[in-house]
Design a protein around this motif. Structure first.
Motif, PDB file in Angstrom:
ATOM      1  N   THR A   1       0.862  -1.180   0.000  1.00 49.37           N
ATOM      2  CA  THR A   1       0.000   0.000   0.000  1.00 49.37           C
ATOM      3  C   THR A   1       0.893   1.223   0.000  1.00 49.37           C
ATOM      4  OG1 THR A   1      -1.748  -1.165   1.205  1.00 49.37           O
ATOM      5  CG2 THR A   1      -1.862   1.233   1.171  1.00 49.37           C
ATOM      6  N   THR A   2       0.846   1.949  -1.113  1.00 49.26           N
ATOM      7  CA  THR A   2       1.602   3.190  -1.266  1.00 49.26           C
ATOM      8  C   THR A   2       0.636   4.360  -1.165  1.00 49.26           C
ATOM      9  OG1 THR A   2       1.342   3.148  -3.673  1.00 49.26           O
ATOM     10  CG2 THR A   2       3.321   2.090  -2.773  1.00 49.26           C
ATOM     11  N   THR A   3       1.204   5.553  -1.113  1.00 49.38           N
ATOM     12  CA  THR A   3       0.401   6.772  -1.180  1.00 49.38           C
ATOM     13  C   THR A   3       0.532   7.320  -2.586  1.00 49.38           C
ATOM     14  OG1 THR A   3       0.804   7.233   1.151  1.00 49.38           O
ATOM     15  CG2 THR A   3       0.095   9.091  -0.216  1.00 49.38           C
ATOM     16  N   GLY A   4      -0.593   7.530  -3.251  1.00 45.75           N
ATOM     17  CA  GLY A   4      -0.575   8.031  -4.623  1.00 45.75           C
ATOM     18  C   GLY A   4       0.196   9.336  -4.724  1.00 45.75           C
ATOM     19  N   ALA A   5       1.124   9.410  -5.666  1.00 43.53           N
ATOM     20  CA  ALA A   5       1.981  10.594  -5.811  1.00 43.53           C
ATOM     21  C   ALA A   5       1.163  11.841  -6.129  1.00 43.53           C
ATOM     22  CB  ALA A   5       3.024  10.347  -6.904  1.00 43.53           C
ATOM     23  N   LYS A   6       0.122  11.704  -6.927  1.00 42.97           N
ATOM     24  CA  LYS A   6      -0.712  12.852  -7.294  1.00 42.97           C
ATOM     25  C   LYS A   6      -1.961  12.940  -6.413  1.00 42.97           C
ATOM     26  CE  LYS A   6       0.610  12.634 -12.163  1.00 42.97           C
ATOM     27  NZ  LYS A   6       0.152  12.225 -13.474  1.00 42.97           N
ATOM     28  N   SER A   7      -2.587  11.799  -6.172  1.00 47.25           N
ATOM     29  CA  SER A   7      -3.875  11.778  -5.474  1.00 47.25           C
ATOM     30  C   SER A   7      -3.739  11.845  -3.953  1.00 47.25           C
ATOM     31  CB  SER A   7      -4.635  10.496  -5.823  1.00 47.25           C
ATOM     32  OG  SER A   7      -3.974   9.371  -5.223  1.00 47.25           O
ATOM     33  N   ASN A   8      -2.583  11.435  -3.444  1.00 51.36           N
ATOM     34  CA  ASN A   8      -2.353  11.313  -2.002  1.00 51.36           C
ATOM     35  C   ASN A   8      -3.287  10.284  -1.366  1.00 51.36           C
ATOM     36  OD1 ASN A   8      -0.447  12.221  -0.131  1.00 51.36           O
ATOM     37  ND2 ASN A   8      -1.948  13.540   0.876  1.00 51.36           N
ATOM     38  N   GLN A   9      -3.880   9.414  -2.194  1.00 49.09           N
ATOM     39  CA  GLN A   9      -4.784   8.369  -1.722  1.00 49.09           C
ATOM     40  C   GLN A   9      -4.026   7.047  -1.626  1.00 49.09           C
ATOM     41  OE1 GLN A   9      -8.102   8.951  -0.823  1.00 49.09           O
ATOM     42  NE2 GLN A   9      -7.305  11.026  -1.051  1.00 49.09           N
ATOM     43  N   PRO A  10      -4.468   6.138  -0.732  1.00 51.37           N
ATOM     44  CA  PRO A  10      -3.809   4.829  -0.646  1.00 51.37           C
ATOM     45  C   PRO A  10      -4.010   4.024  -1.924  1.00 51.37           C
ATOM     46  CG  PRO A  10      -5.642   4.994   0.936  1.00 51.37           C
ATOM     47  CD  PRO A  10      -5.543   6.298   0.224  1.00 51.37           C
ATOM     48  N   ARG A  11      -2.952   3.363  -2.360  1.00 58.66           N
ATOM     49  CA  ARG A  11      -2.974   2.529  -3.568  1.00 58.66           C
ATOM     50  C   ARG A  11      -2.442   1.149  -3.204  1.00 58.66           C
ATOM     51  NH1 ARG A  11      -6.470   5.530  -5.757  1.00 58.66           N
ATOM     52  NH2 ARG A  11      -5.780   7.465  -6.688  1.00 58.66           N
ATOM     53  N   LEU A  12      -3.253   0.130  -3.444  1.00 58.71           N
ATOM     54  CA  LEU A  12      -2.927  -1.246  -3.060  1.00 58.71           C
ATOM     55  C   LEU A  12      -2.558  -2.061  -4.289  1.00 58.71           C
ATOM     56  CD1 LEU A  12      -2.921  -3.506  -0.882  1.00 58.71           C
ATOM     57  CD2 LEU A  12      -5.343  -3.833  -1.405  1.00 58.71           C
ATOM     58  N   THR A  13      -1.404  -2.746  -4.221  1.00 60.39           N
ATOM     59  CA  THR A  13      -0.922  -3.540  -5.346  1.00 60.39           C
ATOM     60  C   THR A  13      -0.272  -4.824  -4.844  1.00 60.39           C
ATOM     61  OG1 THR A  13      -0.321  -1.461  -6.440  1.00 60.39           O
ATOM     62  CG2 THR A  13       0.528  -3.483  -7.412  1.00 60.39           C
ATOM     63  N   PRO A  14      -0.622  -5.976  -5.419  1.00 61.85           N
ATOM     64  CA  PRO A  14       0.134  -7.195  -5.101  1.00 61.85           C
ATOM     65  C   PRO A  14       1.468  -7.148  -5.849  1.00 61.85           C
ATOM     66  CG  PRO A  14      -1.668  -7.695  -6.615  1.00 61.85           C
ATOM     67  CD  PRO A  14      -1.758  -6.239  -6.299  1.00 61.85           C
ATOM     68  N   VAL A  15       2.545  -7.485  -5.157  1.00 63.33           N
ATOM     69  CA  VAL A  15       3.886  -7.420  -5.734  1.00 63.33           C
ATOM     70  C   VAL A  15       4.677  -8.646  -5.277  1.00 63.33           C
ATOM     71  CG1 VAL A  15       6.018  -6.058  -5.866  1.00 63.33           C
ATOM     72  CG2 VAL A  15       3.833  -4.887  -5.605  1.00 63.33           C
ATOM     73  N   ALA A  16       5.390  -9.266  -6.215  1.00 60.58           N
ATOM     74  CA  ALA A  16       6.300 -10.352  -5.840  1.00 60.58           C
ATOM     75  C   ALA A  16       7.492  -9.733  -5.114  1.00 60.58           C
ATOM     76  CB  ALA A  16       6.776 -11.098  -7.076  1.00 60.58           C
ATOM     77  N   TYR A  17       8.010 -10.464  -4.126  1.00 63.03           N
ATOM     78  CA  TYR A  17       9.209  -9.991  -3.448  1.00 63.03           C
ATOM     79  C   TYR A  17      10.210 -11.128  -3.342  1.00 63.03           C
ATOM     80  CZ  TYR A  17       7.892 -12.263   0.968  1.00 63.03           C
ATOM     81  OH  TYR A  17       7.572 -13.188   1.931  1.00 63.03           O
ATOM     82  N   LEU A  18      11.456 -10.735  -3.181  1.00 58.76           N
ATOM     83  CA  LEU A  18      12.557 -11.686  -3.064  1.00 58.76           C
ATOM     84  C   LEU A  18      13.399 -11.298  -1.860  1.00 58.76           C
ATOM     85  CD1 LEU A  18      13.506 -11.243  -6.778  1.00 58.76           C
ATOM     86  CD2 LEU A  18      12.460 -13.304  -5.883  1.00 58.76           C
ATOM     87  N   ARG A  19      14.010 -12.290  -1.251  1.00 59.03           N
ATOM     88  CA  ARG A  19      14.982 -12.004  -0.191  1.00 59.03           C
ATOM     89  C   ARG A  19      16.364 -12.240  -0.785  1.00 59.03           C
ATOM     90  NH1 ARG A  19      12.630 -10.367   4.411  1.00 59.03           N
ATOM     91  NH2 ARG A  19      10.576 -11.180   4.821  1.00 59.03           N
ATOM     92  N   ILE A  20      17.127 -11.149  -0.912  1.00 59.30           N
ATOM     93  CA  ILE A  20      18.456 -11.181  -1.518  1.00 59.30           C
ATOM     94  C   ILE A  20      19.425 -10.529  -0.529  1.00 59.30           C
ATOM     95  CG2 ILE A  20      19.888 -10.442  -3.474  1.00 59.30           C
ATOM     96  CD1 ILE A  20      17.653 -12.146  -4.552  1.00 59.30           C
ATOM     97  N   ASP A  21      20.467 -11.240  -0.154  1.00 64.65           N
ATOM     98  CA  ASP A  21      21.488 -10.692   0.755  1.00 64.65           C
ATOM     99  C   ASP A  21      20.867 -10.062   2.002  1.00 64.65           C
ATOM    100  OD1 ASP A  21      23.316 -11.522  -1.141  1.00 64.65           O
ATOM    101  OD2 ASP A  21      23.722  -9.511  -1.911  1.00 64.65           O
ATOM    102  N   GLY A  22      19.837 -10.711   2.543  1.00 70.08           N
ATOM    103  CA  GLY A  22      19.193 -10.219   3.759  1.00 70.08           C
ATOM    104  C   GLY A  22      18.229  -9.069   3.542  1.00 70.08           C
ATOM    105  N   MET A  23      18.020  -8.673   2.289  1.00 69.82           N
ATOM    106  CA  MET A  23      17.113  -7.565   1.979  1.00 69.82           C
ATOM    107  C   MET A  23      15.815  -8.090   1.382  1.00 69.82           C
ATOM    108  SD  MET A  23      19.673  -4.732   0.222  1.00 69.82           S
ATOM    109  CE  MET A  23      20.239  -5.829  -1.087  1.00 69.82           C
ATOM    110  N   MET A  24      14.719  -7.396   1.683  1.00 69.38           N
ATOM    111  CA  MET A  24      13.439  -7.656   1.024  1.00 69.38           C
ATOM    112  C   MET A  24      13.405  -6.754  -0.198  1.00 69.38           C
ATOM    113  SD  MET A  24       9.550  -7.142   2.430  1.00 69.38           S
ATOM    114  CE  MET A  24       9.249  -8.740   3.168  1.00 69.38           C
TER     115      MET A  24
END
Length: 144
Positions: free
Chosen positions: A42-65
């Motif tokens: 959930t991000t904040t829309g850059a123009k709208s300032n409204q919450p934006r929900l998106t499913p995103v794949a993530y990876l754990r690389i070198d201890g980082m998400m």
């Protein structure tokens, strides 16, 4: 070779079905994402300032998400990239765990070092990068 931008309404409907399945099954989904590690961002829309929900794949690389702004190799970044660049504070859902994060876009040298590790874990991202002339951005999500 360039790739067409996904249809916005089709993507919205597709993402909604993924979000619904994710939340109904404690973070597990089927289909093409059956074995992928997914989070809900959930991000904040850059123009709208409204919450934006998106499913995103993530990876754990070198201890980082790490999340990858691939947009399936389209010639533009997904909206969440623009949103995180404008406001790096976000919320993620991983399984049933919900927490706030700060997103840090990896600078060019670090991105170039990490991207081969991303591709080693998820080879599809190499195909996406080959489809577009833009450099696909990588973001580290750091728990707040």
């Amino acid at each position: 070779m360039t790739s067409a931008t996904p249809d916005a309404e089709a993507m919205k409907a597709f993402n909604k079905s993924i979000v619904d399945e994710f939340r109904a099954n404690a973070g597990k989904v089927g289909g093409q994402f059956a074995n992928a590690d997914l989070l809900l961002l959930t991000t904040t829309g850059a123009k709208s300032n409204q919450p934006r929900l998106t499913p995103v794949a993530y990876l754990r690389i070198d201890g980082m998400m790490i999340i990858v702004g691939s947009y399936a190799g389209a010639d533009i970044n997904p909206a969440w990239v623009h949103n995180l660049r404008a406001n790096p504070l976000a919320r993620v859902e991983v399984g049933i765990d919900v927490f706030d994060v700060t997103a840090r876009e990896l600078p060019a040298a670090e991105r170039d070092e990490i991207f081969p590790k991303v591709v080693a874990v998820a080879p599809g991202f190499a195909d996406y990068q080959a489809r577009t002339g833009r450099v696909i951005p990588l973001f580290e999500l750091q728990r707040v």
